[in-house]
Design a protein around this motif. Structure first.
Motif, PDB file in Angstrom:
ATOM      1  N   TYR A 198       0.812  -1.225   0.000  1.00 28.82           N
ATOM      2  CA  TYR A 198       0.000   0.000   0.000  1.00 28.82           C
ATOM      3  C   TYR A 198       0.844   1.274   0.000  1.00 28.82           C
ATOM      4  O   TYR A 198       0.326   2.353   0.244  1.00 28.82           O
ATOM      5  CB  TYR A 198      -0.986  -0.040   1.181  1.00 28.82           C
ATOM      6  N   GLU A 199       2.136   1.115  -0.287  1.00 28.88           N
ATOM      7  CA  GLU A 199       3.045   2.257  -0.442  1.00 28.88           C
ATOM      8  C   GLU A 199       2.959   3.215   0.747  1.00 28.88           C
ATOM      9  O   GLU A 199       2.702   4.401   0.604  1.00 28.88           O
ATOM     10  CB  GLU A 199       2.740   3.007  -1.749  1.00 28.88           C
ATOM     11  N   LEU A 200       3.195   2.664   1.929  1.00 29.43           N
ATOM     12  CA  LEU A 200       3.120   3.450   3.155  1.00 29.43           C
ATOM     13  C   LEU A 200       4.375   4.298   3.331  1.00 29.43           C
ATOM     14  O   LEU A 200       5.481   3.905   2.964  1.00 29.43           O
ATOM     15  CB  LEU A 200       2.964   2.524   4.365  1.00 29.43           C
ATOM     16  N   HIS A 201       4.176   5.464   3.937  1.00 32.54           N
ATOM     17  CA  HIS A 201       5.318   6.320   4.274  1.00 32.54           C
ATOM     18  C   HIS A 201       6.162   5.677   5.357  1.00 32.54           C
ATOM     19  O   HIS A 201       7.402   5.667   5.290  1.00 32.54           O
ATOM     20  CB  HIS A 201       4.815   7.686   4.750  1.00 32.54           C
ATOM     21  N   SER A 202       5.478   5.109   6.391  1.00 32.12           N
ATOM     22  CA  SER A 202       6.208   4.568   7.534  1.00 32.12           C
ATOM     23  C   SER A 202       5.247   3.812   8.440  1.00 32.12           C
ATOM     24  O   SER A 202       4.019   3.938   8.334  1.00 32.12           O
ATOM     25  CB  SER A 202       6.873   5.700   8.332  1.00 32.12           C
ATOM     26  N   ILE A 203       5.837   3.035   9.339  1.00 27.97           N
ATOM     27  CA  ILE A 203       5.079   2.386  10.409  1.00 27.97           C
ATOM     28  C   ILE A 203       5.756   2.720  11.729  1.00 27.97           C
ATOM     29  O   ILE A 203       6.980   2.615  11.868  1.00 27.97           O
ATOM     30  CB  ILE A 203       4.976   0.862  10.212  1.00 27.97           C
ATOM     31  N   GLU A 204       4.957   3.148  12.687  1.00 29.97           N
ATOM     32  CA  GLU A 204       5.481   3.461  14.015  1.00 29.97           C
ATOM     33  C   GLU A 204       5.496   2.206  14.876  1.00 29.97           C
ATOM     34  O   GLU A 204       4.508   1.470  14.929  1.00 29.97           O
ATOM     35  CB  GLU A 204       4.606   4.524  14.704  1.00 29.97           C
TER      36      GLU A 204
END
Length: 349
Positions: free
Chosen positions: A212-218
């Motif tokens: 899903y082309e995420l910026h980042s995961i915390e």
């Protein structure tokens, strides 16, 4: 200058049960700290001590006792506070990050005239906004979908979803729906797992999220597992941001050691949790020296704390959306000139 200090409790009421992977909360008890000079008592600075259950080191039964002790030390002139000096060691605030943040910001406010103007910059003057992410809270699928649609209507170009409480397949379906509406070129998407993934499952879940082309995961896995987190950061298909991992890391050498060992792509700074603005500035310096990205996030403070964090953030060259949009969560927030316009936080005059 002879400073005095007082504090008062305030229970913030959520407009809905705010759910994370650690559970739901419907209210948040905070303490407002007031500092003034006896020569001009009409001018005072305000700060906010707002520890979070399950996260803050100073969310403990003796917090109010500690506040009372600090007030007595200051008011009896046993310890001298100053608007232009570091907080005295004699106050014993090493284990009280939220209280450090409250005192630090109250003194800054007082130093600058006591009108909530802590720094002089384009944001504090109302000349520029700060881009922020729209926060989508955990809930059932319909509740989360409703929030997503509203955030898009409100003009956000960056969304952050709390994940980890629903079935993982359902969460992937929500991300799929978002991407059907807006691709990565139009909408930045971040997710926050709050440490919900078991280490042995984390990489496979990150592989599925990468679609899903995420910026980042915390904080994909729980803090305190540096070996496992370092491995994830080295091979992850989704950039990782450390959040809870920074809590309780106070000494400069310990901060540097953590960044050197884990090598995250980003760090996220909550002054209430990491010990105030000076501590946040130290983390930022260390991250930038290592070419790691960072952004600031409020920790469910009222508008008093949010105002301080936002003005501090605006001192830097902002390249990423910040996590500063929590002011609308409460029925009984403190009146403030802060407003959200088209996915940006603005400060009115």
């Amino acid at each position: 200058m002879s400073l005095q200090l007082s504090f008062s409790p305030h229970t913030l009421q959520f407009k809905f049960d705010a759910r994370t992977s650690r559970g739901a909360i419907s209210e948040h008890k905070v303490y407002f700290v007031k500092v003034w000079d006896t020569a001009t008592p009409e001018v005072y600075g305000r700060g906010e001590c707002a520890p979070l259950a399950g996260l803050s080191l100073d969310h403990r039964p003796d917090l109010e006792q500690k506040l009372r002790q600090v007030a007595e030390l200051v008011n009896n002139q046993q310890v001298e506070l100053s608007v232009d000096a570091e907080l005295p060691q004699e106050l014993g605030l090493q284990e009280w990050p939220a209280l450090r943040f409250a005192l630090e910001t109250a003194l800054l406010d007082l130093e600058n005239g006591g009108k909530g103007l802590l720094y002089d910059n384009a944001f504090s003057r109302g000349e520029a906004g700060i881009p922020i992410n729209g926060l989508v809270w955990m809930g059932d699928r319909d509740f989360m979908q409703q929030q997503i649609e509203q955030k898009l209507k409100d003009g956000y170009t960056c969304l952050k979803l709390k994940i980890g409480s629903l079935d993982f397949t359902t969460e992937l379906e929500l991300l799929q729906r978002i991407r059907e509406v807006a691709g990565a070129d139009r909408l930045t998407v971040r997710v926050d797992a709050n440490g919900a993934f078991p280490p042995q499952e984390a990489f496979k879940k990150l592989e599925r999220l990468a679609k899903y082309e995420l910026h980042s995961i915390e904080q994909p896995i729980r803090q305190g597992q540096p070996k496992e987190m370092a491995q994830l950061c080295a091979y992850t298909p989704v950039p990782i941001a450390l959040d809870e991992e920074l809590i309780g890391v106070r000494e400069p050498q310990a901060k540097e050691a953590l960044l050197e060992r884990i090598k995250p792509q980003y760090i996220i700074l909550k002054p209430t949790l990491v010990g105030g603005l000076a501590a946040s500035a130290e983390w930022i310096r260390m991250a930038e020296e290592r070419r790691m990205g960072w952004w600031m996030t409020s920790a469910l403070e009222s508008n008093i704390g949010l105002n301080a964090i936002a003005q501090f953030t605006a001192r830097y060259q902002i390249t990423l959306p910040q996590g500063l949009g929590t002011g609308q969560l409460y029925h009984n927030n403190i009146p403030s000139p802060l407003q959200i316009r088209q996915g940006e936080l603005w400060r009115g005059i």
